[in-house]
Design an enzyme around this catalytic site. Structure first.
Site, short mmCIF file in Angstrom:
data_model
loop_
_atom_site.label_atom_id
_atom_site.label_comp_id
_atom_site.label_asym_id
_atom_site.label_seq_id
_atom_site.Cartn_x
_atom_site.Cartn_y
_atom_site.Cartn_z
N ASP A 350 46.38 37.57 43.63
CA ASP A 350 46.74 36.21 43.25
C ASP A 350 46.29 35.92 41.82
O ASP A 350 45.17 36.29 41.42
CB ASP A 350 46.05 35.24 44.22
CG ASP A 350 46.31 33.78 43.88
OD1 ASP A 350 47.47 33.36 43.97
OD2 ASP A 350 45.35 33.09 43.52
N GLU A 386 50.22 39.35 40.73
CA GLU A 386 50.96 38.13 40.39
C GLU A 386 50.69 37.92 38.91
O GLU A 386 49.59 37.50 38.53
CB GLU A 386 50.46 36.94 41.21
CG GLU A 386 51.25 35.68 40.93
CD GLU A 386 50.72 34.47 41.69
OE1 GLU A 386 51.54 33.66 42.14
OE2 GLU A 386 49.48 34.33 41.82
#
Length: 684
Positions: A350, A386
């Site tokens: 993330d 990401e």
């Protein structure tokens, strides 16, 4: 303190293994803190009552450590760390606050929010410059010493090649909470996800790798609990080695390991979505729960000239300081733990750009990337970034180093644009369908480096993408101001659910167009769980706080859902059976020719035609395999002249999004084939 024993003396122990390590006779405790002056180990009984405090006797290379004979698995503990409380210098030590061990492998209990969690007086005018003496221990989750033993005999990691990989993004709790085939007491847990009815469904679907939203222990934000909501997605980590308590069954950590082994038995990989970019402690006004009270100045990036404040490249209040060697060690130790001890097969990071940040900015040769790239364990698992955060230069799609894959939001946006309006998007659309070579074909990276997706947990589901013009997040309690406003969605005449057969028909066709494009594009596809049969969130595109029917997968399927599910399975099987549809190497000799509806190669003038919305793709391999994809985003039918097969013979239409239940049909002769409006054909 009257009932808390303080006279026990710990043995020296060793500093080389951080956390609580049981050796069969006792437990070694070791905690990093560069600036602490004293560390107390606090022991608790089964009721969570503090019974003993033991000062760690040794300090070696910035590691506080001690050994307690007779202490073993099941012992509940935490830390109190003494040092200077000088927020303006970046130090926030407060021994009144019980702290979670950063290396804790298990947490017991949950947080009971209280003013005592804060290191300062919440009502004081100077806020975090004040000092609060209330004990937070009664309101804190506690750490637990574990027995790491587990019988992994017979477990074989699937080791799915990248070009065959299809990610399936799902949520431990939401996937099984409404599943009628899962015993009610197991729903929402690792044990529920391990059930044969669940694993068999995922295997039969045809995906290869189950990507779980965060399972590291996280906290429910107080402001959500006050509104009757809670953190559902889990992007609020507080312990990077411990599984989330509400996902564990009676077997505790063994429940997670059993789930992994069950998926492996089915040939499915387990990928964890991990959040090493920030923690649940927030900014200078956030609570003191772990890192902030252990060594704030080391664990977090603070403002260079104002250490009271945090660099907030994550948008969550703080940023983990992976430039510090011990913090970097914690992250890599955590990753290795999940691979070596829990047998997971990879990670999705993330806000991964954060991990590549050094004081001067993002650096793909930064410490984290270098450490992972040379690590003999981590370099052999799937690594997906990401590639963005909200800091300066945070958008790094295509900027990660070789060996990494990345979420490709260019694919998401440009494929959505094409199927929504067609005209003006052909060039970008073509680049995405053929693997985004303009982004990834550098330094020996492969087509699989781009993880293609139409939808993900964050945003509209596939059904909602073609059913809503606007987001509908009112249930989140933020006056619909949260969530992304640029969804590139369209409702085709009515906002939300409808009984209109014409609108339903075009929506179903658009779902098929989108999912077929995803699964027939080069690159690594990712499917959001439930999209294969049209799951809805009622237009909510930010279900982070909706641990309820809004976010849970609804397994009651109607006829159109069953048609979409069968269609998705067929596409996944075609992708698996035909290497030409899942290119592994830019330098494989594949012929890639974009053709116009007239059958000729697309010209520069045609590429520049802003009104064009129909195009074809002719693929050829050196081994003689061929495929044609015909895309028509126009409202009406378009005649399409097919190229002649190099080996002669007829083409077979094997996918027609306009006729999803049709069997394959042969097409031959000079007459053009009609591609229905808003549809896609695959011919082999």
């Amino acid at each position: 303190m009257a009932d808390i024993r303080t006279d026990r003396r710990a043995e020296a122990g060793r500093p080389t293994q951080l956390g609580a390590t049981y050796d069969g006779e006792g437990t070694n405790f070791a905690l990093f803190s560069a600036y602490a002056e004293r560390v107390e180990l606090c022991l608790f009984n089964a009721d969570g009552v503090e019974t003993e405090r033991v000062t760690l006797p040794e300090y070696t290379d910035e590691i506080w450590h001690g050994y307690l004979p007779g202490v073993g698995p099941g012992q509940i503990y935490g830390y109190r760390v003494h040092g200077r409380y000088a927020p303006e210098e970046g130090h926030r030590f407060n021994p009144n606050k019980l702290l979670i061990d950063p290396y804790a492998k298990s947490l017991v209990g949950s947080i009971d929010w209280n003013d005592a969690h804060f290191g300062y007086d919440l009502l004081a005018e100077d806020k975090d410059l004040t000092f609060d003496e209330r004990d937070s221990a009664p309101f804190m989750p506690k750490c637990e010493v574990i027995d790491p033993s587990f019988d992994w005999s017979g477990d074989v990691k699937p080791d799915v090649p990248w070009d065959r990989t299809v990610f399936y993004e799902t949520h431990v709790r939401g996937f099984t909470k409404l599943h009628p085939g899962v015993p009610e007491e197991l729903r929402g847990t690792f044990d529920g996800l391990s059930q044969d009815v669940v694993v068999d469904y995922i295997k039969a679907l045809g995906v290869t790798s189950v990507e779980l939203l965060p399972v590291h222990a996280f906290l429910d934000d107080q402001h959500l609990l006050d509104k009757g909501l809670r953190n559902y997605w889990g992007y609020n980590t507080i312990a990077f080695f411990a599984p989330m308590g509400r996902y564990m069954g009676k077997g505790r950590l063994a429940s997670f390991k059993n789930m992994v082994r069950r998926f492996h038995d089915a040939g499915l990989e387990v990928i964890l979505d991990v959040v090493y970019n920030h923690t649940a402690e927030g900014n200078e006004l956030g609570p003191t729960l772990s890192f902030k009270g252990i060594d704030n100045l080391s664990y977090y990036r603070t403002m260079p000239d104002e250490h009271r404040y945090y660099i907030n490249d994550t948008g969550t209040g703080n940023t983990v300081n992976t430039s510090h060697p011990r913090v970097l060690q914690m992250v890599t130790d955590s990753l290795r733990y999940w691979v070596e001890e829990c047998h997971v097969d990879g990670f999705r990071f993330d806000l991964g750009t954060i991990l590549g940040r050094e004081p001067h900015g993002f650096d793909q040769r930064g410490g984290f990337f270098d450490a992972v790239g040379q690590d003999p364990v981590l370099r052999n698992v799937k690594l997906v970034g990401e590639p963005w955060d909200i800091g300066p230069g945070g958008y790094q799609v295509g900027g990660f180093p070789p060996g990494w894959a990345e979420w490709n939001d260019k694919y998401r946006d440009e494929v959505r644009d094409y199927w929504k309006s067609g005209a003006g998007h052909l060039g970008n659309f073509a680049a995405r369908v053929t693997g985004s070579g303009d982004v990834y074909d550098f330094r020996g990276r492969r087509p699989w480096a781009g993880v293609n997706f139409i939808t993900a947990h964050d945003g509209f589901t596939l059904n909602d993408l073609v059913s809503y013009n606007e987001k509908h997040n009112e249930a989140n309690g933020e006056d619909n101001n949260d969530g992304h406003g640029d969804n590139r969605s369209y409702n085709y005449g009515v906002e939300g659910e409808t009984d209109d057969p014409g609108i339903i028909a075009v929506r179903e066709r658009q779902k098929r167009n989108l999912i077929a494009t995803l699964l027939l594009s080069h690159g690594t596809p990712m499917i959001l769980a439930g999209d294969e049969f049209g799951r809805t969130q009622g237009g909510n595109n930010n279900g982070y706080c909706q641990d309820n029917e809004i976010s849970w997968v609804n397994w009651e399927l109607d006829e159109k859902d069953e048609i979409l599910l069968a269609f998705t399975k067929r596409l996944l099987q075609l992708r698996a059976d035909n290497p030409i549809l899942r290119r592994a190497n830019w330098r494989d000799g594949m012929g890639v020719t974009w053709i116009n509806p007239g059958g000729g190669e697309q010209t520069a003038e045609q590429w520049a035609d802003e009104a064009a919305d129909c195009i074809g793709l002719h693929l050829r391999t050196p081994e003689g395999a061929e495929a044609v994809l015909a895309f028509n985003a126009h409202d009406g039918p378009v005649p399409f002249v097919l190229p002649e097969r190099e080996g002669g013979g007829a083409w077979r239409v094997v996918v027609d999004t306009g006729q999803p239940q049709d069997d394959a049909r042969e097409v031959s002769g000079p007459e053009p084939i009609e591609v229905e409006g808003r549809s896609l054909l695959l011919l082999l």
